[in-house]
Design an enzyme around this catalytic site. Structure first.
Site, PDB file in Angstrom:
ATOM      1  N   ARG A   1      13.623   2.347  -5.469  1.00  0.00           N
ATOM      2  CA  ARG A   1      15.004   2.838  -5.480  1.00  0.00           C
ATOM      3  C   ARG A   1      15.083   4.289  -5.024  1.00  0.00           C
ATOM      4  O   ARG A   1      14.126   5.040  -5.110  1.00  0.00           O
ATOM      5  CB  ARG A   1      15.654   2.651  -6.844  1.00  0.00           C
ATOM      6  CG  ARG A   1      14.910   3.218  -8.009  1.00  0.00           C
ATOM      7  CD  ARG A   1      15.665   2.846  -9.269  1.00  0.00           C
ATOM      8  NE  ARG A   1      14.961   3.313 -10.430  1.00  0.00           N
ATOM      9  CZ  ARG A   1      15.526   3.572 -11.587  1.00  0.00           C
ATOM     10  NH1 ARG A   1      16.829   3.401 -11.734  1.00  0.00           N
ATOM     11  NH2 ARG A   1      14.827   3.983 -12.605  1.00  0.00           N
TER      12      ARG A   1
ATOM     13  N   ASP B   1       7.161   2.251 -19.506  1.00  0.00           N
ATOM     14  CA  ASP B   1       8.238   2.798 -20.341  1.00  0.00           C
ATOM     15  C   ASP B   1       7.683   3.320 -21.666  1.00  0.00           C
ATOM     16  O   ASP B   1       8.147   4.341 -22.192  1.00  0.00           O
ATOM     17  CB  ASP B   1       9.310   1.718 -20.588  1.00  0.00           C
ATOM     18  CG  ASP B   1       9.953   1.254 -19.284  1.00  0.00           C
ATOM     19  OD1 ASP B   1      10.029   2.072 -18.348  1.00  0.00           O
ATOM     20  OD2 ASP B   1      10.356   0.075 -19.190  1.00  0.00           O
TER      21      ASP B   1
ATOM     22  N   ARG C   1      17.614  -0.273 -10.450  1.00  0.00           N
ATOM     23  CA  ARG C   1      16.552  -1.205 -10.048  1.00  0.00           C
ATOM     24  C   ARG C   1      17.172  -2.532  -9.585  1.00  0.00           C
ATOM     25  O   ARG C   1      16.652  -3.216  -8.724  1.00  0.00           O
ATOM     26  CB  ARG C   1      15.619  -1.461 -11.235  1.00  0.00           C
ATOM     27  CG  ARG C   1      14.825  -0.227 -11.674  1.00  0.00           C
ATOM     28  CD  ARG C   1      14.033  -0.540 -12.942  1.00  0.00           C
ATOM     29  NE  ARG C   1      13.226   0.584 -13.399  1.00  0.00           N
ATOM     30  CZ  ARG C   1      13.633   1.506 -14.269  1.00  0.00           C
ATOM     31  NH1 ARG C   1      14.847   1.458 -14.755  1.00  0.00           N
ATOM     32  NH2 ARG C   1      12.833   2.479 -14.653  1.00  0.00           N
TER      33      ARG C   1
ATOM     34  N   ARG D   1       6.118   6.664 -21.092  1.00  0.00           N
ATOM     35  CA  ARG D   1       7.176   7.694 -21.000  1.00  0.00           C
ATOM     36  C   ARG D   1       7.709   8.034 -22.390  1.00  0.00           C
ATOM     37  O   ARG D   1       7.936   9.202 -22.711  1.00  0.00           O
ATOM     38  CB  ARG D   1       8.301   7.186 -20.087  1.00  0.00           C
ATOM     39  CG  ARG D   1       7.883   7.186 -18.638  1.00  0.00           C
ATOM     40  CD  ARG D   1       8.959   6.657 -17.700  1.00  0.00           C
ATOM     41  NE  ARG D   1       8.531   6.831 -16.326  1.00  0.00           N
ATOM     42  CZ  ARG D   1       8.927   6.073 -15.306  1.00  0.00           C
ATOM     43  NH1 ARG D   1       9.780   5.078 -15.517  1.00  0.00           N
ATOM     44  NH2 ARG D   1       8.488   6.303 -14.085  1.00  0.00           N
TER      45      ARG D   1
ATOM     46  N   ALA E   1       3.427   3.921  -2.412  1.00  0.00           N
ATOM     47  CA  ALA E   1       3.087   4.912  -3.442  1.00  0.00           C
ATOM     48  C   ALA E   1       2.459   4.246  -4.675  1.00  0.00           C
ATOM     49  O   ALA E   1       1.396   4.658  -5.142  1.00  0.00           O
ATOM     50  CB  ALA E   1       4.350   5.671  -3.826  1.00  0.00           C
ATOM     51  N   VAL E   2       3.107   3.209  -5.187  1.00  0.00           N
ATOM     52  CA  VAL E   2       2.608   2.588  -6.426  1.00  0.00           C
ATOM     53  C   VAL E   2       1.342   1.767  -6.163  1.00  0.00           C
ATOM     54  O   VAL E   2       0.370   1.844  -6.923  1.00  0.00           O
ATOM     55  CB  VAL E   2       3.703   1.694  -7.063  1.00  0.00           C
ATOM     56  CG1 VAL E   2       3.170   0.973  -8.292  1.00  0.00           C
ATOM     57  CG2 VAL E   2       4.914   2.538  -7.440  1.00  0.00           C
TER      58      VAL E   2
ATOM     59  N   ALA F   1       0.841  -1.208   0.000  1.00  0.00           N
ATOM     60  CA  ALA F   1       0.000   0.000   0.000  1.00  0.00           C
ATOM     61  C   ALA F   1       0.866   1.244   0.000  1.00  0.00           C
ATOM     62  O   ALA F   1       0.500   2.273   0.542  1.00  0.00           O
ATOM     63  CB  ALA F   1      -0.933  -0.010   1.202  1.00  0.00           C
TER      64      ALA F   1
ATOM     65  N   HIS G   1      13.304  -4.244 -18.306  1.00  0.00           N
ATOM     66  CA  HIS G   1      12.854  -2.989 -17.694  1.00  0.00           C
ATOM     67  C   HIS G   1      13.993  -2.407 -16.860  1.00  0.00           C
ATOM     68  O   HIS G   1      13.970  -2.418 -15.642  1.00  0.00           O
ATOM     69  CB  HIS G   1      11.615  -3.272 -16.829  1.00  0.00           C
ATOM     70  CG  HIS G   1      11.118  -2.077 -16.079  1.00  0.00           C
ATOM     71  ND1 HIS G   1      10.717  -0.917 -16.685  1.00  0.00           N
ATOM     72  CD2 HIS G   1      10.958  -1.859 -14.743  1.00  0.00           C
ATOM     73  CE1 HIS G   1      10.329  -0.049 -15.777  1.00  0.00           C
ATOM     74  NE2 HIS G   1      10.475  -0.591 -14.578  1.00  0.00           N
TER      75      HIS G   1
HETATM   76  P1  NAI Z   1       6.858   2.116  -1.265  1.00  0.00           P
HETATM   77  O1  NAI Z   1       7.988   1.997  -0.324  1.00  0.00           O
HETATM   78  O2  NAI Z   1       6.086   3.389  -1.312  1.00  0.00           O
HETATM   79  O3  NAI Z   1       5.806   0.945  -0.984  1.00  0.00           O
HETATM   80  C1  NAI Z   1       6.177  -0.383  -0.820  1.00  0.00           C
HETATM   81  C2  NAI Z   1       5.244  -0.975   0.208  1.00  0.00           C
HETATM   82  O4  NAI Z   1       5.473  -2.391   0.268  1.00  0.00           O
HETATM   83  C3  NAI Z   1       5.464  -0.424   1.618  1.00  0.00           C
HETATM   84  O5  NAI Z   1       4.264   0.161   2.109  1.00  0.00           O
HETATM   85  C4  NAI Z   1       5.870  -1.648   2.432  1.00  0.00           C
HETATM   86  O6  NAI Z   1       5.386  -1.640   3.762  1.00  0.00           O
HETATM   87  C5  NAI Z   1       5.232  -2.760   1.624  1.00  0.00           C
HETATM   88  N1  NAI Z   1       5.804  -4.076   1.890  1.00  0.00           N
HETATM   89  C6  NAI Z   1       7.097  -4.421   2.075  1.00  0.00           C
HETATM   90  N2  NAI Z   1       7.204  -5.740   2.314  1.00  0.00           N
HETATM   91  C7  NAI Z   1       5.944  -6.244   2.264  1.00  0.00           C
HETATM   92  C8  NAI Z   1       5.403  -7.544   2.431  1.00  0.00           C
HETATM   93  N3  NAI Z   1       6.175  -8.602   2.674  1.00  0.00           N
HETATM   94  N4  NAI Z   1       4.064  -7.689   2.328  1.00  0.00           N
HETATM   95  C9  NAI Z   1       3.266  -6.638   2.075  1.00  0.00           C
HETATM   96  N5  NAI Z   1       3.719  -5.370   1.918  1.00  0.00           N
HETATM   97  C10 NAI Z   1       5.038  -5.183   2.008  1.00  0.00           C
HETATM   98  O7  NAI Z   1       7.416   1.756  -2.727  1.00  0.00           O
HETATM   99  P2  NAI Z   1       6.729   2.080  -4.136  1.00  0.00           P
HETATM  100  O8  NAI Z   1       7.223   3.373  -4.631  1.00  0.00           O
HETATM  101  O9  NAI Z   1       5.271   1.842  -4.013  1.00  0.00           O
HETATM  102  O10 NAI Z   1       7.382   0.949  -5.056  1.00  0.00           O
HETATM  103  C11 NAI Z   1       7.037  -0.402  -4.867  1.00  0.00           C
HETATM  104  C12 NAI Z   1       7.871  -1.306  -5.795  1.00  0.00           C
HETATM  105  O11 NAI Z   1       7.505  -1.077  -7.147  1.00  0.00           O
HETATM  106  C13 NAI Z   1       9.378  -1.052  -5.720  1.00  0.00           C
HETATM  107  O12 NAI Z   1      10.088  -2.272  -5.806  1.00  0.00           O
HETATM  108  C14 NAI Z   1       9.645  -0.208  -6.955  1.00  0.00           C
HETATM  109  O13 NAI Z   1      10.980  -0.289  -7.392  1.00  0.00           O
HETATM  110  C15 NAI Z   1       8.674  -0.845  -7.923  1.00  0.00           C
HETATM  111  N6  NAI Z   1       8.315  -0.045  -9.076  1.00  0.00           N
HETATM  112  C16 NAI Z   1       8.187  -0.705 -10.265  1.00  0.00           C
HETATM  113  C17 NAI Z   1       7.817  -0.057 -11.410  1.00  0.00           C
HETATM  114  C18 NAI Z   1       7.682  -0.822 -12.690  1.00  0.00           C
HETATM  115  O14 NAI Z   1       7.532  -0.209 -13.745  1.00  0.00           O
HETATM  116  N7  NAI Z   1       7.708  -2.144 -12.671  1.00  0.00           N
HETATM  117  C19 NAI Z   1       7.560   1.398 -11.389  1.00  0.00           C
HETATM  118  C20 NAI Z   1       7.678   1.999 -10.083  1.00  0.00           C
HETATM  119  C21 NAI Z   1       8.042   1.286  -8.967  1.00  0.00           C
END
Ligand code: NAI
Length: 308
Positions: free
Chosen positions: A82, A148, A88, A151, A10-11, A8, A175
């Protein structure tokens, strides 16, 4: 229809928000390990229903997988994002453990779910989720190319000073900042190759800006982006639940397509109710084929780190 979003942050929250606004399911479960965060964000989102007029109910859960029971689609966004200067790839160790345990828990309660993997390094996390779960490959999709490509289209639109909606273009391959392949040769503006509007050196700059699109935002914001990643994830979920059969570049398991085997990488696939339904074989130029092979080498060496 029931959808779960794990993570829950940002993404995850942005993905859930896009899903409920479009009423893609009756129920959306948002799950996180951080006490209260998923419940709080879900309640906050539900309070927008009275303002925006949608009827989908978001439900928060602190690590209680029972609430996710019977989900049709699950989006995995849990894991570290990151920070400025990080790749990544540097996230692999910690995120592999998270994605593995989340996938196991999800399948315990939703054995038929289609899983969309977002956590980075995404191609390797998709490969891991598939390898560890053993579920049919068409039910595991990695989200990267959709973002991507958005973008890419945005940078093309900015360069031409036109609407991104009139631009078509695709990014395939891994990616990663150095592994993705913006297909400049095939990008069009209203069906006309963009090379008719943009000089070759400018087009090269658009491709280069696309490749570091995520890093540019990470530097500006201090953490990785969420609006476009959330919208891209929800777009794929929509194509699944509404069986739209949109063609989206996604990371899927290749079995000889694009000259690769036993690897998840971004290629155009048809997304519908069964997950990814078929791979579209683009006729690539020799240079594009070489770029794809190089990208595969990088993704493969990252996959090897899973067993290191
Ligand atoms: P964030 O830090 O805002 O959210 C991650 C959440 O995961 C946190 O709330 C955390 O408590 C939760 N979490 C951690 N371990 C967990 C578990 N075992 N069970 C349930 N929840 C857990 O990070 P954000 O910005 O939301 O990014 C999340 C992931 O998405 C990152 O790995 C990021 O690199 C990736 N990402 C991938 C993209 C893509 O195009 N594939 C684009 C943007 C981000």
């Amino acid at each position: 229809m029931k959808i779960t979003v794990v993570g829950a942050g940002a993404v995850g929250a942005t993905t859930a928000d896009n899903i409920i606004r479009r009423e893609l399911a009756e129920e959306v479960v948002l799950l996180d390990i951080k006490e209260g965060v998923a419940e709080g964000k879900s309640l906050d989102m539900y309070q927008t229903a009275a303002l925006l007029g949608f009827n989908t109910r978001p439900i928060g859960s602190t690590n209680d997988y029972e609430k996710t029971k019977g989900s049709d689609v699950v989006v995995i966004t849990s894991g570290l994002p990151r920070k400025p200067g990080m790749t990544r790839e540097e996230l692999i160790g910690i995120n592999a453990g998270i994605v593995k345990s989340v996938t196991e828990n999800i399948l315990k309660y939703s054995p038929k779910a289609i899983i969309l993997v977002v956590s980075n390094p995404m191609d390797t996390m998709t490969y891991l989720a598939l390898r560890e779960s053993g579920i049919p490959k068409k039910r595991i999709i990695g989200m990267g190319g959709a973002l991507d490509s958005a973008r890419f289209k945005t940078y093309l639109a900015l360069e031409m000073n036109v609407s991104p909606n009139d631009i078509h273009g695709m990014v395939i391959g891994g990616h990663g900042d150095t592994t993705m392949i913006p297909l400049t040769r095939l990008a069009t503006y209203n069906g006309i190759p963009v090379s008719r509007f943009i000089a070759a050196d400018k087009l090269e700059k658009v491709a280069a800006d696309t490749m570091v699109g995520g890093a540019t935002l990470t530097k500006l914001i201090g953490t990785s982006a969420w609006y476009a990643p959330g919208a891209a994830s929800a777009m794929i979920v929509e194509s699944i639940v509404r069986n739209q059969r949109r063609i989206v570049p996604c990371s899927v398991m290749l079995n000889g397509e694009y000259g690769q085997k036993d690897i998840c990488m971004g290629v155009p696939v048809v997304i519908g109710k069964g997950g990814w339904e078929k791979i579209i074989n683009l006729r690539l130029s020799d240079a594009e084929k070489a770029a794809f092979a190089k990208s595969a080498d990088a993704v493969r060496s990252m996959n090897a780190a899973l067993d290191a």
